[in-house]
Scaffold this motif. Sequence first.
Motif, PDB file in Angstrom:
ATOM      1  N   ALA A  75      35.087 -10.376  -3.933  1.00 61.38           N
ATOM      2  CA  ALA A  75      35.328 -11.437  -4.923  1.00 61.38           C
ATOM      3  C   ALA A  75      36.147 -10.918  -6.105  1.00 61.38           C
ATOM      4  CB  ALA A  75      34.008 -12.014  -5.419  1.00 61.38           C
ATOM      5  N   HIS A  76      35.983  -9.657  -6.430  1.00 64.95           N
ATOM      6  CA  HIS A  76      36.683  -9.052  -7.572  1.00 64.95           C
ATOM      7  C   HIS A  76      38.190  -8.916  -7.312  1.00 64.95           C
ATOM      8  CE1 HIS A  76      36.951  -6.628 -11.189  1.00 64.95           C
ATOM      9  NE2 HIS A  76      37.555  -5.676 -10.513  1.00 64.95           N
ATOM     10  N   ASN A  77      38.594  -8.862  -6.054  1.00 68.79           N
ATOM     11  CA  ASN A  77      40.010  -8.685  -5.720  1.00 68.79           C
ATOM     12  C   ASN A  77      40.843  -9.832  -6.293  1.00 68.79           C
ATOM     13  OD1 ASN A  77      42.387  -9.360  -3.767  1.00 68.79           O
ATOM     14  ND2 ASN A  77      41.958  -7.184  -3.441  1.00 68.79           N
ATOM     15  N   LYS A  78      41.966  -9.499  -6.909  1.00 67.32           N
ATOM     16  CA  LYS A  78      42.817 -10.493  -7.595  1.00 67.32           C
ATOM     17  C   LYS A  78      43.549 -11.431  -6.642  1.00 67.32           C
ATOM     18  CE  LYS A  78      42.141  -8.694 -11.706  1.00 67.32           C
ATOM     19  NZ  LYS A  78      40.855  -9.024 -12.252  1.00 67.32           N
ATOM     20  N   THR A  79      43.666 -11.058  -5.382  1.00 68.89           N
ATOM     21  CA  THR A  79      44.457 -11.857  -4.431  1.00 68.89           C
ATOM     22  C   THR A  79      43.594 -12.648  -3.460  1.00 68.89           C
ATOM     23  OG1 THR A  79      44.600 -10.127  -2.732  1.00 68.89           O
ATOM     24  CG2 THR A  79      46.242 -10.060  -4.508  1.00 68.89           C
ATOM     25  N   ILE A  80      42.310 -12.617  -3.638  1.00 74.23           N
ATOM     26  CA  ILE A  80      41.385 -13.190  -2.657  1.00 74.23           C
ATOM     27  C   ILE A  80      41.622 -14.701  -2.490  1.00 74.23           C
ATOM     28  CG2 ILE A  80      39.423 -13.734  -4.148  1.00 74.23           C
ATOM     29  CD1 ILE A  80      39.192 -11.753  -0.929  1.00 74.23           C
TER      30      ILE A  80
END
Length: 140
Positions: A48-53
């Motif tokens: 969830a923390h990933n910027k591109t999710i």
Amino acid sequence: MIHSAEEFVALRSSSLKDEYDRAAMEEAPISVWRDVISQFPEYRPWVAHNKTIPLEILEALCEFDPRTRWFVASKRKLSAELFERLSQDDDPDVRVAICANKKTPLEILEKMTHDLDEDVVRVAKKNYERRKLQRAITPS
């Protein structure tokens, strides 16, 4: 690009800043995100923390533990449906995260000022009033 669940876990677990940052910034195919979610449950919040999710994966992550849902609720790119869904989450910390999210629609924030949890109400009122004031002083 991240090519496997194992690569994502290795990057996220790395003590090297460049690798750690890749886990937060690089894209991966949806199949890789699904593999991380199913094979490495402790890494769901970091997905969830990933910027591109993609939204599709954020929606899938809402099926899991409150910590993961909190990370999702903190994302600014949520759909209207996810804002609504998470604003009614069983966990008050998830609802507080929605109240603190700068992109939560004002209508949802206003409804949350009537929540049963006093922390949710406090954060909802604070952000609702701040955003209404900003809207009033900012020319369209």
